[in-house]
Scaffold this motif. Sequence first.
Motif, PDB file in Angstrom:
ATOM      1  N   ALA A 245      37.668 143.526  53.086  1.00  0.00           N
ATOM      2  CA  ALA A 245      36.865 142.352  52.725  1.00  0.00           C
ATOM      3  C   ALA A 245      35.388 142.699  52.543  1.00  0.00           C
ATOM      4  O   ALA A 245      34.609 141.876  52.083  1.00  0.00           O
ATOM      5  CB  ALA A 245      37.006 141.283  53.804  1.00  0.00           C
ATOM      6  N   TRP A 246      34.988 143.890  52.914  1.00  0.00           N
ATOM      7  CA  TRP A 246      33.576 144.259  52.855  1.00  0.00           C
ATOM      8  C   TRP A 246      33.264 144.871  51.485  1.00  0.00           C
ATOM      9  O   TRP A 246      33.882 145.869  51.100  1.00  0.00           O
ATOM     10  CB  TRP A 246      33.256 145.249  53.976  1.00  0.00           C
ATOM     11  N   PRO A 247      32.325 144.286  50.733  1.00  0.00           N
ATOM     12  CA  PRO A 247      32.069 144.809  49.379  1.00  0.00           C
ATOM     13  C   PRO A 247      31.704 146.294  49.375  1.00  0.00           C
ATOM     14  O   PRO A 247      32.074 147.024  48.438  1.00  0.00           O
ATOM     15  CB  PRO A 247      30.887 143.969  48.875  1.00  0.00           C
ATOM     16  N   GLY A 248      31.003 146.730  50.422  1.00  0.00           N
ATOM     17  CA  GLY A 248      30.598 148.143  50.470  1.00  0.00           C
ATOM     18  C   GLY A 248      31.791 149.080  50.495  1.00  0.00           C
ATOM     19  O   GLY A 248      31.727 150.195  49.957  1.00  0.00           O
ATOM     20  N   PHE A 249      32.896 148.642  51.110  1.00  0.00           N
ATOM     21  CA  PHE A 249      34.072 149.511  51.215  1.00  0.00           C
ATOM     22  C   PHE A 249      34.596 149.879  49.824  1.00  0.00           C
ATOM     23  O   PHE A 249      34.939 151.035  49.559  1.00  0.00           O
ATOM     24  CB  PHE A 249      35.173 148.834  52.041  1.00  0.00           C
ATOM     25  N   HIS A 250      34.626 148.874  48.919  1.00  0.00           N
ATOM     26  CA  HIS A 250      35.164 149.132  47.575  1.00  0.00           C
ATOM     27  C   HIS A 250      34.292 150.135  46.833  1.00  0.00           C
ATOM     28  O   HIS A 250      34.771 150.966  46.080  1.00  0.00           O
ATOM     29  CB  HIS A 250      35.256 147.818  46.791  1.00  0.00           C
ATOM     30  N   LYS A 251      32.977 150.023  47.101  1.00  0.00           N
ATOM     31  CA  LYS A 251      32.068 150.948  46.411  1.00  0.00           C
ATOM     32  C   LYS A 251      32.216 152.363  46.968  1.00  0.00           C
ATOM     33  O   LYS A 251      32.200 153.333  46.219  1.00  0.00           O
ATOM     34  CB  LYS A 251      30.635 150.438  46.520  1.00  0.00           C
ATOM     35  N   VAL A 252      32.414 152.466  48.275  1.00  0.00           N
ATOM     36  CA  VAL A 252      32.652 153.806  48.861  1.00  0.00           C
ATOM     37  C   VAL A 252      33.935 154.386  48.272  1.00  0.00           C
ATOM     38  O   VAL A 252      33.980 155.551  47.850  1.00  0.00           O
ATOM     39  CB  VAL A 252      32.808 153.734  50.401  1.00  0.00           C
ATOM     40  N   ALA A 253      34.973 153.539  48.218  1.00  0.00           N
ATOM     41  CA  ALA A 253      36.271 154.027  47.730  1.00  0.00           C
ATOM     42  C   ALA A 253      36.143 154.465  46.276  1.00  0.00           C
ATOM     43  O   ALA A 253      36.669 155.516  45.875  1.00  0.00           O
ATOM     44  CB  ALA A 253      37.321 152.932  47.879  1.00  0.00           C
ATOM     45  N   ALA A 254      35.402 153.676  45.463  1.00  0.00           N
ATOM     46  CA  ALA A 254      35.264 154.022  44.041  1.00  0.00           C
ATOM     47  C   ALA A 254      34.490 155.341  43.888  1.00  0.00           C
ATOM     48  O   ALA A 254      34.825 156.168  43.039  1.00  0.00           O
ATOM     49  CB  ALA A 254      34.547 152.899  43.302  1.00  0.00           C
ATOM     50  N   LYS A 255      33.479 155.525  44.751  1.00  0.00           N
ATOM     51  CA  LYS A 255      32.624 156.706  44.615  1.00  0.00           C
ATOM     52  C   LYS A 255      33.311 157.970  45.146  1.00  0.00           C
ATOM     53  O   LYS A 255      33.179 159.051  44.582  1.00  0.00           O
ATOM     54  CB  LYS A 255      31.344 156.447  45.412  1.00  0.00           C
ATOM     55  N   HIS A 256      34.036 157.816  46.237  1.00  0.00           N
ATOM     56  CA  HIS A 256      34.537 159.024  46.916  1.00  0.00           C
ATOM     57  C   HIS A 256      36.058 159.172  46.817  1.00  0.00           C
ATOM     58  O   HIS A 256      36.646 159.895  47.604  1.00  0.00           O
ATOM     59  CB  HIS A 256      34.142 158.998  48.396  1.00  0.00           C
ATOM     60  N   TRP A 257      36.709 158.459  45.859  1.00  0.00           N
ATOM     61  CA  TRP A 257      38.171 158.464  45.876  1.00  0.00           C
ATOM     62  C   TRP A 257      38.748 159.871  45.729  1.00  0.00           C
ATOM     63  O   TRP A 257      39.737 160.220  46.363  1.00  0.00           O
ATOM     64  CB  TRP A 257      38.757 157.519  44.811  1.00  0.00           C
ATOM     65  N   ARG A 258      38.051 160.706  44.928  1.00  0.00           N
ATOM     66  CA  ARG A 258      38.605 162.043  44.684  1.00  0.00           C
ATOM     67  C   ARG A 258      38.585 162.881  45.983  1.00  0.00           C
ATOM     68  O   ARG A 258      39.611 163.426  46.393  1.00  0.00           O
ATOM     69  CB  ARG A 258      37.810 162.747  43.581  1.00  0.00           C
ATOM     70  N   SER A 259      37.393 162.914  46.647  1.00  0.00           N
ATOM     71  CA  SER A 259      37.346 163.694  47.895  1.00  0.00           C
ATOM     72  C   SER A 259      38.210 163.028  48.968  1.00  0.00           C
ATOM     73  O   SER A 259      38.808 163.700  49.805  1.00  0.00           O
ATOM     74  CB  SER A 259      35.906 163.886  48.372  1.00  0.00           C
ATOM     75  N   GLY A 260      38.287 161.674  48.913  1.00  0.00           N
ATOM     76  CA  GLY A 260      39.129 160.951  49.880  1.00  0.00           C
ATOM     77  C   GLY A 260      40.596 161.351  49.752  1.00  0.00           C
ATOM     78  O   GLY A 260      41.277 161.576  50.747  1.00  0.00           O
ATOM     79  N   LEU A 261      41.050 161.476  48.493  1.00  0.00           N
ATOM     80  CA  LEU A 261      42.453 161.884  48.296  1.00  0.00           C
ATOM     81  C   LEU A 261      42.686 163.291  48.837  1.00  0.00           C
ATOM     82  O   LEU A 261      43.716 163.590  49.454  1.00  0.00           O
ATOM     83  CB  LEU A 261      42.810 161.835  46.810  1.00  0.00           C
ATOM     84  N   GLY A 262      41.699 164.153  48.618  1.00  0.00           N
ATOM     85  CA  GLY A 262      41.783 165.533  49.139  1.00  0.00           C
ATOM     86  C   GLY A 262      41.917 165.520  50.651  1.00  0.00           C
ATOM     87  O   GLY A 262      42.714 166.274  51.231  1.00  0.00           O
ATOM     88  N   GLU A 263      41.140 164.645  51.292  1.00  0.00           N
ATOM     89  CA  GLU A 263      41.193 164.560  52.760  1.00  0.00           C
ATOM     90  C   GLU A 263      42.578 164.075  53.214  1.00  0.00           C
ATOM     91  O   GLU A 263      43.132 164.563  54.192  1.00  0.00           O
ATOM     92  CB  GLU A 263      40.103 163.624  53.291  1.00  0.00           C
ATOM     93  N   TYR A 264      43.148 163.062  52.493  1.00  0.00           N
ATOM     94  CA  TYR A 264      44.496 162.593  52.862  1.00  0.00           C
ATOM     95  C   TYR A 264      45.525 163.700  52.675  1.00  0.00           C
ATOM     96  O   TYR A 264      46.437 163.875  53.483  1.00  0.00           O
ATOM     97  CB  TYR A 264      44.901 161.366  52.020  1.00  0.00           C
ATOM     98  N   HIS A 265      45.351 164.453  51.595  1.00  0.00           N
ATOM     99  CA  HIS A 265      46.280 165.547  51.332  1.00  0.00           C
ATOM    100  C   HIS A 265      46.241 166.531  52.514  1.00  0.00           C
ATOM    101  O   HIS A 265      47.274 166.918  53.063  1.00  0.00           O
ATOM    102  CB  HIS A 265      45.883 166.221  50.014  1.00  0.00           C
ATOM    103  N   ARG A 266      45.008 166.869  52.932  1.00  0.00           N
ATOM    104  CA  ARG A 266      44.851 167.798  54.072  1.00  0.00           C
ATOM    105  C   ARG A 266      45.403 167.180  55.353  1.00  0.00           C
ATOM    106  O   ARG A 266      45.852 167.875  56.243  1.00  0.00           O
ATOM    107  CB  ARG A 266      43.373 168.130  54.275  1.00  0.00           C
ATOM    108  N   SER A 267      45.351 165.835  55.424  1.00  0.00           N
ATOM    109  CA  SER A 267      45.831 165.174  56.632  1.00  0.00           C
ATOM    110  C   SER A 267      47.353 165.313  56.759  1.00  0.00           C
ATOM    111  O   SER A 267      47.889 165.539  57.842  1.00  0.00           O
ATOM    112  CB  SER A 267      45.430 163.698  56.574  1.00  0.00           C
ATOM    113  N   PHE A 268      48.046 165.193  55.617  1.00  0.00           N
ATOM    114  CA  PHE A 268      49.511 165.215  55.671  1.00  0.00           C
ATOM    115  C   PHE A 268      50.106 166.585  55.379  1.00  0.00           C
ATOM    116  O   PHE A 268      51.276 166.818  55.640  1.00  0.00           O
ATOM    117  CB  PHE A 268      50.086 164.136  54.724  1.00  0.00           C
TER     118      PHE A 268
END
Length: 398
Positions: A294-317
């Motif tokens: 629900a926090w507008p900032g979250f969507h902007k973080v996700a849009a900006k960092h989605w690529r590195s975020g996916l990399g982190e999830y990949h490393r997580s699993f």
Amino acid sequence: MQGIIVIGGGILGLSTALHILQARPGTRLVLVEKEQTIAAHQTGHNSGVIHSGLYYKPGSLKAINCREGYDRLLRFCREENIRHEICGKIVVATSEQALPQLQELHRRGVANGLQGLKFLNPAEIRDIEPHCTGISGLLVPEAGIVDYPAVAEKYAEKITEMGGEIVLGERVEEIRQNGNQVEVIGASRTWKGNAVVACAGLQSDRLARQTEPALPLRILPFRGEYYKLRPSSARLVNHLIYPVPDPAFPFLGVHFTRMINGGVECGPNAVFAFGREAYQKTDFNLRDTLDALAWPGFHKVAAKHWRSGLGEYHRSFSKQAFVRALQNLVPEIQAEDLEPGGSGIRAQACDRSGKLLDDFDFRVSRNIIHVCNAPSPAATASLAIGKTIADNLLSLLQ
Ligand SMILES: Cc1cc2nc3c(=O)[nH]c(=O)nc-3n(C[C@H](O)[C@H](O)[C@H](O)COP(=O)(O)OP(=O)(O)OC[C@H]3O[C@@H](n4cnc5c(N)ncnc54)[C@H](O)[C@@H]3O)c2cc1C
């Protein structure tokens, strides 16, 4: 007699309580913690590194409090016989692209007053860490290791000796501000006093909104997962080996940390957690997740960092992906060298525009102080931060 209520039994709540009692002996002070033990969240799930002040923008609250806190923490550990070691660390660039950022770290370190910084060539890196390869490194001799839960325990012991009360297992539900009085309403008890300090870590924005409904921040939880080197592979790392961090991200990147109580930890990565206390990969908390969405900032973080975020999830699993990140620094490491470690969750404040706050953030509203962003190096800096908050609070009460 003045009554002060401190919320949160992490290292910052405890340090603040201790400084209030030291400055005003005899103060009626109660510290309220929702868990059955102190140091149950960030303080008890961190890397145990004594940061020397390398990374932080000169003049920032992080830089100032880290340097002052560093000196005070070392003195405290020596006086109280808390195990610690100034073992030094190296920050290693493994690609040409990382070199300007390594230079920038050196510049910041010098500006922040660090002693003994030294650039290392590949052979010098290997002299210090024989299994590590990089094209350039920075030696940071002042970095060290300590057991932060032991530090927190000692703060708690001193608070009790000085007449402060520590109440465990009591969640604060509400804070009411009535002129010069404050009421702190717990699940089964209520406290009245003249002032409140809330150091609630992962829950800090929720408590802050009780007295500042338009708070322009939310806490986003980022889980950091660790592996440990198997005892037979511990020879691969002598001390602390860090990568050059990505300046776009407020985390330091997966690193190797020799722990003061033995063993070497590898990590932490940084994945968005679907719960503020979601320590396991599969943990999910609906309220926390909806709050973040629900926090507008979250969507902007996700849009900006989605690529590195996916990399982190990949490393997580994928252990293999985690191993590849570690191999950047220590190429010999194989999956068989690692066993699962623990995890910790960082309380990272994010504003409406999607900026992940880099610096510490404190909010004062009359006789209440909320600590709203206190990520690393707040454990190192705890004695400096606690003193600053205590001084500010006591000046508000004059
Ligand atoms: C993975 C990881 C690695 C890190 N590595 C380092 C490092 O090497 N060196 C370093 O200096 N720093 C490090 N940090 C940062 C450091 O651990 C934190 O900055 C520091 O512990 C913050 O302390 P705190 O007291 O604010 O928060 P916490 O330790 O999280 O304490 C907050 C407390 O408030 C309590 N609380 C919350 N809500 C309520 C309520 N409603 N009522 C009552 N109690 C409540 C919680 O139960 C908790 O005990 C790391 C952090 C993480 C997560």
